[in-house]
Design an enzyme around this catalytic site. Structure first.
Site, PDB file in Angstrom:
ATOM      1  N   ASP A   1      -8.865  -5.459   5.918  1.00  0.00           N
ATOM      2  CA  ASP A   1      -9.441  -6.148   4.756  1.00  0.00           C
ATOM      3  C   ASP A   1     -10.493  -7.161   5.193  1.00  0.00           C
ATOM      4  O   ASP A   1     -11.507  -7.346   4.515  1.00  0.00           O
ATOM      5  CB  ASP A   1      -8.354  -6.829   3.944  1.00  0.00           C
TER       6      ASP A   1
ATOM      7  N   HIS B   1       0.800  -1.224   0.000  1.00  0.00           N
ATOM      8  CA  HIS B   1       0.000   0.000   0.000  1.00  0.00           C
ATOM      9  C   HIS B   1       0.837   1.281   0.000  1.00  0.00           C
ATOM     10  O   HIS B   1       0.306   2.360  -0.252  1.00  0.00           O
ATOM     11  CB  HIS B   1      -0.945   0.005   1.203  1.00  0.00           C
TER      12      HIS B   1
END
Length: 253
Positions: A175, A46
């Protein structure tokens, strides 16, 4: 510097603690390494960085006995290979949902005969380690961390734990919250139920449960649930909050 003791700590059942590297700069790495973690989480999933941005940071960590754990962007053999070649002791692979995907990640992480990774660990030339000796023995040091980030992965957890070469199954709460329908609420009952179940399900296997925690209090809770591989915040986030609290306290005095 080599081998790093991370794998032995995992295999012995010791509590293994790490923290996140908040920026790819040597002085930031030095501060993070100085907090004395067992592993330093270097993120290339990320963050806007790739392996070329790390430069000698993994070798800096190794020189102080800290294991660089590089999270790659996907279970891709080229990314996994480059992370280990840059100096990773552990590679974290995100969004692994099945035993088949777990087996491929191990294949990409290990040298023959245990896997099929190409042979050129370039970090050894920076560190002054014996290139050929590292190749011959790397499989004994290499740590494979697979992220459990979906309901599907949780449903396949026991099968994934039986895959030879998997060392850590690491729950990613954010997530996971999306997968169970409570997106961004990592404290929902659905996420917490899975987080509580994972250590119980892995008990008696050779795989240890891992997760990430923003604070010491959160880490203490998860350790109490049986987690043995825990990342605790970052020097930037925790330090910034301490500064913010101090400034506010001084203003209120």
């Amino acid at each position: 510097m080599y081998p790093n003791p991370l794998k032995k700590k995992i295999q012995s059942g010791n509590l293994v603690l790490g923290t996140i590297l908040p920026g790819f700069a040597p002085h930031i790495a030095g501060i993070t390494i100085g907090t004395n973690p067992d592993f330093m989480w270097i993120d290339t999933e990320h963050s806007p960085y790739g392996t070329e941005a790390m430069d000698v940071i993994p070798v800096m960590a190794r020189s102080k006995g800290v294991a660089p754990m590089i999270r790659v962007a996907w279970h891709d053999p080229t990314l996994i290979k480059k992370a280990y070649d840059a100096g990773a002791v552990a590679v974290m692979v995100p969004q692994v949902d099945s035993a088949e995907e777990a087996a491929r990640a191990v294949e990409y992480a290990k040298y023959p005969p245990d896997g099929n990774r190409g042979l050129t660990p370039t970090w050894t030339r920076v560190a002054g380690e014996d290139f050929n000796e590292v190749i011959r023995t790397a499989n004994d040091e290499t740590v494979v961390v697979l992220q459990v980030e979906s309901r599907q992965a949780f449903d396949n957890l026991e099968e994934m734990a039986r895959v030879p070469g998997v060392d850590v199954l690491f729950v990613g709460p954010l997530d996971l919250s999306a997968s169970v329908g409570t997106i961004t609420d990592t404290n929902s009952k659905e996420v917490r139920a899975i987080l509580e179940d994972v250590p119980r399900m892995l008990k008696g296997t050779t795989v240890i449960p891992g997760t990430t925690c923003p604070t010491q209090a959160d880490a203490e809770e998860k350790i109490g649930w049986g987690y043995r591989y825990v990342s605790v915040g970052s020097a930037l986030n925790i330090g910034a909050q301490m500064v913010k609290d101090s400034l506010q306290a001084l203003r209120d005095a």
